[in-house]
Design a protein around this motif. Structure first.
Motif, mmCIF file in Angstrom:
data_model
loop_
_atom_site.group_PDB
_atom_site.id
_atom_site.type_symbol
_atom_site.label_atom_id
_atom_site.label_comp_id
_atom_site.label_asym_id
_atom_site.label_seq_id
_atom_site.Cartn_x
_atom_site.Cartn_y
_atom_site.Cartn_z
ATOM 1 N N THR A 168 0.970 -1.312 -0.024
ATOM 2 C CA THR A 168 -0.131 -0.064 0.268
ATOM 3 C C THR A 168 0.905 0.978 0.042
ATOM 4 O O THR A 168 0.624 2.289 -0.801
ATOM 5 N N GLN A 169 2.049 1.242 0.604
ATOM 6 C CA GLN A 169 3.138 2.416 0.568
ATOM 7 C C GLN A 169 3.372 2.799 -0.620
ATOM 8 O O GLN A 169 3.402 3.734 -0.954
ATOM 9 N N PHE B 164 0.691 4.406 -2.535
ATOM 10 C CA PHE B 164 0.382 5.596 -1.941
ATOM 11 C C PHE B 164 1.658 6.740 -2.531
ATOM 12 O O PHE B 164 1.275 7.852 -2.575
#
Length: 223
Positions: free
Chosen positions: A20-21, A24
């Motif tokens: 997810t990082q 993002f």
């Protein structure tokens, strides 16, 4: 149907390689790059596709188009030596005098921007940028033209570094410095906007571009 399922399975497998990082950081990179790159393009020069010409420049361009002397003379008769003319004016005159001979097209081709013109405009500032630094920003202790050119380069290349993840940390730190400069010396009243830019750039500066970047490919290659 089986091929579609196989394709989706491969896409899912590929997508699961990233956290997810990573996604993002990719979003922040794209968003920050868009803001600063668009700002940089407002400082760039534009190609003048309809320049103003003296009569002798018009005649020189007509001769450069390899037109007959009679054609050149006919157009020259419609010109006033004391006046200046835009390229579009001469195109209109040539179209009226020689509608089917392609004279207007041959003349206009003399002023078609070349690749070099586009490159020069891409890396050059416009007149309003110099005035912006000199008058609105009030930066008179450094050459306004130099500052405008520096801002154009920074807002052109640093966002691209961030977007593609090539030296993304360096690009983010560079834009953070620019943001602080603008906040402190140029527009101190725009703290809310600058704080948002800072919040977008800081994770990139601290964490890098993530796995979805050329930086990550280079690191893997070195290993």
């Amino acid at each position: 149907m089986e091929q579609i399922r196989s394709l989706f399975a491969k896409l899912t497998e590929f997508g699961n390689r990233f956290s997810t990082q990573d996604y993002f950081l990719l979003f922040l990179r794209a968003w920050a790059a868009k803001i600063f790159y668009q700002s940089g393009r407002t400082k760039a020069a534009a190609i003048d596709t309809d320049p103003e010409l003296e009569v002798d420049q018009v005649i020189e361009a007509l001769k450069g188009a390899s037109l007959d002397d009679s054609v050149v003379a006919a157009i020259q008769e419609n010109l006033d030596e004391e006046e200046t003319y835009y390229v579009s004016d001469i195109v209109d005159t040539a179209s009226e005098l020689f509608p089917d001979a392609g004279v207007a097209e041959k003349f206009q081709q003399q002023f078609e921007p070349t690749f070099g013109d586009h490159v020069s405009a891409f890396f050059s500032i416009n007149d309003s940028t110099t005035s912006l630094f000199e008058d609105e920003y009030g930066i008179d202790y450094i050459d306004p033209e130099f500052m405008g050119q520096l801002a154009l380069y920074a807002e052109t290349f640093l966002p691209l570094m961030i977007l593609f993840g090539i030296g993304a940390r360096l690009g983010a730190f560079g834009l953070l410095g620019m943001t602080l400069f603008i906040q402190i010396l140029v527009y101190p009243g725009m703290f809310a906007d600058h704080a948002t830019w800072f919040a977008a750039l800081l994770p990139i500066a601290l964490l890098g571009a993530g796995k979805l970047s050329f930086d990550n490919l280079l690191i893997k290659g070195e290993k």
